[in-house]
Design an enzyme around this catalytic site. Sequence first.
Site, PDB file in Angstrom:
ATOM      1  N   GLU A  69      64.998  60.590  47.292  1.00 22.12           N
ATOM      2  CA  GLU A  69      65.668  61.570  48.158  1.00 22.12           C
ATOM      3  C   GLU A  69      66.915  62.133  47.488  1.00 22.12           C
ATOM      4  O   GLU A  69      67.404  61.592  46.489  1.00 22.12           O
ATOM      5  CB  GLU A  69      66.033  60.938  49.506  1.00 22.12           C
ATOM      6  CG  GLU A  69      67.023  59.790  49.409  1.00 22.12           C
ATOM      7  CD  GLU A  69      67.878  59.618  50.655  1.00 22.12           C
ATOM      8  OE1 GLU A  69      68.501  60.607  51.091  1.00 22.12           O
ATOM      9  OE2 GLU A  69      67.944  58.497  51.180  1.00 22.12           O
ATOM     10  N   LYS A  87      71.506  49.639  57.421  1.00 22.34           N
ATOM     11  CA  LYS A  87      72.950  49.435  57.371  1.00 22.34           C
ATOM     12  C   LYS A  87      73.473  49.124  58.767  1.00 22.34           C
ATOM     13  O   LYS A  87      73.011  49.703  59.747  1.00 22.34           O
ATOM     14  CB  LYS A  87      73.590  50.728  56.879  1.00 22.34           C
ATOM     15  CG  LYS A  87      74.731  50.497  55.921  1.00 22.34           C
ATOM     16  CD  LYS A  87      75.250  51.798  55.388  1.00 22.34           C
ATOM     17  CE  LYS A  87      75.266  51.748  53.879  1.00 22.34           C
ATOM     18  NZ  LYS A  87      75.536  53.043  53.281  1.00 22.34           N
TER      19      LYS A  87
HETATM   20  N1  PSU Z   1      72.011  55.466  55.121  1.00 25.45           N
HETATM   21  C1  PSU Z   1      72.555  55.075  53.969  1.00 25.45           C
HETATM   22  N2  PSU Z   1      72.704  55.972  52.967  1.00 25.45           N
HETATM   23  C2  PSU Z   1      72.285  57.272  53.101  1.00 25.45           C
HETATM   24  C3  PSU Z   1      71.689  57.664  54.331  1.00 25.45           C
HETATM   25  C4  PSU Z   1      71.566  56.735  55.310  1.00 25.45           C
HETATM   26  O1  PSU Z   1      72.932  53.936  53.832  1.00 25.45           O
HETATM   27  O2  PSU Z   1      72.452  58.078  52.156  1.00 25.45           O
HETATM   28  C5  PSU Z   1      71.195  59.071  54.481  1.00 25.45           C
HETATM   29  C6  PSU Z   1      69.675  59.128  54.194  1.00 25.45           C
HETATM   30  O3  PSU Z   1      69.394  60.360  53.574  1.00 25.45           O
HETATM   31  C7  PSU Z   1      69.084  59.093  55.585  1.00 25.45           C
HETATM   32  C8  PSU Z   1      70.095  59.923  56.341  1.00 25.45           C
HETATM   33  O4  PSU Z   1      67.789  59.644  55.675  1.00 25.45           O
HETATM   34  O5  PSU Z   1      71.348  59.510  55.825  1.00 25.45           O
HETATM   35  C9  PSU Z   1      70.007  59.713  57.827  1.00 25.45           C
HETATM   36  O6  PSU Z   1      70.768  60.673  58.485  1.00 25.45           O
HETATM   37  P1  PSU Z   1      70.654  60.823  60.074  1.00 25.45           P
HETATM   38  O7  PSU Z   1      71.202  59.538  60.621  1.00 25.45           O
HETATM   39  O8  PSU Z   1      71.529  62.011  60.387  1.00 25.45           O
HETATM   40  O9  PSU Z   1      69.218  61.041  60.382  1.00 25.45           O
END
Ligand code: PSU
Length: 302
Positions: free
Chosen positions: A25, A159
């Site tokens: 990603e 996390k």
């Molecule tokens: N959690 C992490 N590192 C990240 C992300 C999440 O520890 O970089 C990023 C990933 O790209 C994940 C996104 O898909 O955040 C999720 O965002 P949201 O909660 O807005 O869907």
Amino acid sequence: MNSYLHIHPEVQEALLAGRPVVALESTIISHGMPYPQNVETAIAVEEVIREGGAIPATIALMDGKCMVGLSGEQLGYFGNAKNVWKVSLRDMPYVISKKLYGATTVAATMRIASMAGIRVFVTGGIGGVHRGAETSMDISADLTEMAQTPVAVVSAGVKSILDIGLTLEYLETMGIPVVTYGQAEFPSFYSRKSGYTSPLEMDSPEEIAALLQAKWQMGLNGAVLVANPVPAEQEIGASAMEVHIQQALTAAASQHVRGKEVTPFLLKYIAEHTGGESLEANIALIKHNAKVGAAIAVAYSK
Ligand code: PSU
Ligand code: MN
């Protein structure tokens, strides 16, 4: 659909020959880590995948295309430019039609990987059910995407900015197998522990490849979440992180951070307040995920 997809020639050649390919990603590069460590890590992770016998394909949006496989120069751009959108599924048509730069989240990356025919995807941490989701309804599109798109997602678990228990419940509801690699406890990104037993444990890439094959050959759509614990030497104890997470959540609430900004805000706050140690753990766990992901892709291609 295909006119929106631009597959790098090296990736295309590997896919046509049935050789292993691993998707990566780009939100983690543009919005998940500081410059220049983000670009260094993106390049190093691709190298780990090559050493593991697979071809890396970092996914992002540019020039109105879903790019599958980026050059070193393009990786550098996504790591350093200020005008890069964070793109989950909702944002894809806008960023594509406007020909903007977009860094893809787990959800968007999975969808594009699947369009290209890639079955294994490596990341750091997935999005999930946020703490307080019972009132905010903040649940990442990563989870709904995993319910429908057939890609194995290799991460270091969830996390603890998220509610890990609710995220595991949601994954169960959506029919997504959760496999922890090499231990019984589900990991929580910086820590090998989370307090939750993993629904499944597997100890080899071959076992995981066989599970993927069984799932998809039966026509069971959707992802498999592979949780790969951070290496013990780089682990940060869950209680040490909890203080910073609480502060980050309080700051987000008082600054009225909402929607797609929540996750980047929390990640940035924690990175800034825990300094080098958390960044080091972050880099180590992504490289480790790349190693395991490449091995799964190699086993699955056989
Ligand atoms: N959690 C992490 N590192 C990240 C992300 C999440 O520890 O970089 C990023 C990933 O790209 C994940 C996104 O898909 O955040 C999720 O965002 P949201 O909660 O807005 O869907
Ligand atoms: Mn959200």
